[in-house]
Design an enzyme around this catalytic site. Structure first.
Site, mmCIF file in Angstrom:
data_model
loop_
_atom_site.group_PDB
_atom_site.id
_atom_site.type_symbol
_atom_site.label_atom_id
_atom_site.label_comp_id
_atom_site.label_asym_id
_atom_site.label_seq_id
_atom_site.Cartn_x
_atom_site.Cartn_y
_atom_site.Cartn_z
ATOM 1 N N ASP A 150 0.832 -1.195 0.000
ATOM 2 C CA ASP A 150 0.000 0.000 0.000
ATOM 3 C C ASP A 150 0.874 1.255 0.000
ATOM 4 O OD1 ASP A 150 -2.587 1.537 0.770
ATOM 5 O OD2 ASP A 150 -1.209 2.047 2.380
ATOM 6 N N GLU A 165 -2.310 -5.204 -3.472
ATOM 7 C CA GLU A 165 -1.321 -4.461 -2.698
ATOM 8 C C GLU A 165 -0.237 -5.378 -2.153
ATOM 9 O OE1 GLU A 165 -3.700 -0.555 -1.059
ATOM 10 O OE2 GLU A 165 -3.678 -2.343 0.207
#
Lengths: 248, 248
Positions: B70, B139
């Site tokens: 992320d 992610e």
């Protein structure tokens, strides 16, 4: 000849000696001569001193660099913690990261490394001891270093110059500043009524996130999220202290 | 001999052919042979299929990699937009980035690049078409690539394989999905009363941030922030659609 070229290039600055001293200051902070000093100038230009450009209405300040630096800092600290704590879950990593990169912590850090005297701002438009100006400039500086020197250099700067010098991770982990009690003792002094309320729960099971809201005399002041109710309240309390300018 | 070593190493996997096919799939997605396939295995292990480790109670799933990925994704997209739009302010950059990296967009992206069939999850514990499992794995994959291949490779992967292939920036900028109207038309269908309220204003001048809250039949459902009231309401509406599982 060379000096002429250099003079015209540096004509942007008010004077040669001022420019030399600026470059020296940047070099002292980042540990290497700046490649493009203009980037650092921009990093230290607070929005109150922003300059109009030729491009329709666009005013140049350090806000774009701050946006970039924020993401670079967040990523490098994320990786650092990820590798340092291989058996801690992402909740822990997120929490410790936010203790390192929150506005208050960056404000302190910026003063410690001496950014204070480099920042260009309009004193009439900023009560400069009350803003996040220093932390913003800290992030903008990181953005400038990244553009000027690249990823590896910036990573080394953040890990060696910032984290290693100014953060004792054990202390960061143990020191859980209790913003809730700071806020409550403030409310007693000021004769205000402070209330906490969990106003939202997102996600399910261990993906849960809570949002707490702090109200002062019935008026919502701040909100904060966390992976349990206590964390959410602490985060909301921290933001309330920030918003109300309550010093610990 | 070599094959013995390789066998014992790969004994972790259920079978050689399964493992080969997994490595092939990863290679197809990232464009290079994985250096450490175990990282990618972990990236695709949803928390519902997490495995107990020897370290007291710590369960291994892709959540830590998701945290790392992320931040890597956020940073690389931040830099990309910073350079692509030199005269746009940080509000614009933040907004466009969030349209690219939001959960919904990552869920779609994950399916497009074929992560769906690689994800390991416990079907009894997840209603898998209703979660953010794919976006999370997207992610986590980025986190795994970063650890396995380093920054430059990951940047190229994100910019060439993801952004260039699947996002038309002009469309992203123009397409302002109107979540508010989606939510309102849902409320009419369902006979619910939806209200919007600005519950918070942070900062001053052009640093202002607003927080809007969406309530359904008087109960708070979601909140969203933005640099003007309209943006905040849209963000709150987007999250309400997510929370209430309203499809556009």
């Amino acid at each position: 000849m060379l000096s002429e070229v250099s003079n015209s290039f540096w004509g942007f600055f008010k004077s040669d000696s001022k420019e030399r001293s600026f470059r020296k200051s940047v070099e002292q902070i980042i540990g290497e001569k700046p490649g493009n000093p203009l980037l650092y100038q921009l990093a230290f230009r607070h929005t109150s001193a922003s300059k109009e450009t030729n491009i329709g209405g666009f005013r140049e300040s350090n806000e774009r660099l701050e946006y970039l630096g924020d993401s670079v800092l967040g990523m490098i600290v994320a990786e650092y913690l990820f590798k340092k704590y291989p058996f801690k879950d992402e909740g822990f990593l997120t929490e410790i990261r936010s203790r390192i990169v929150n506005r208050e912590s960056l404000n302190v850090l910026a003063r410690k490394i001496g950014l204070e005297r480099l920042i260009e701002f309009d004193g009439q438009r900023v009560a400069h001891n009350r803003t996040s100006m220093y932390g913003d400039a800290m992030e903008a500086l990181i953005g400038a270093i990244y553009l000027d020197k690249g990823f590896r250099f910036t990573k080394k700067f953040i890990l060696k110059k910032l984290i290693a010098n100014y953060f004792d991770l054990d202390t960061v982990i143990q020191t859980n500043t209790n913003y809730k009690s700071i806020l409550l003792s403030w409310s007693q002094q000021e004769g205000k009524r402070v209330t906490f309320e969990i106003i939202q729960e997102n996600g399910k099971h261990h993906h849960k996130e809570f949002v707490a809201q702090v109200s002062v005399d019935g008026e919502a002041v701040s909100k904060g999220g966390g992976w349990n109710k206590k964390k959410a309240e602490q985060e909301a309390a921290r933001r309330a202290c920030e918003a109300l300018e309550i010093k610990s």
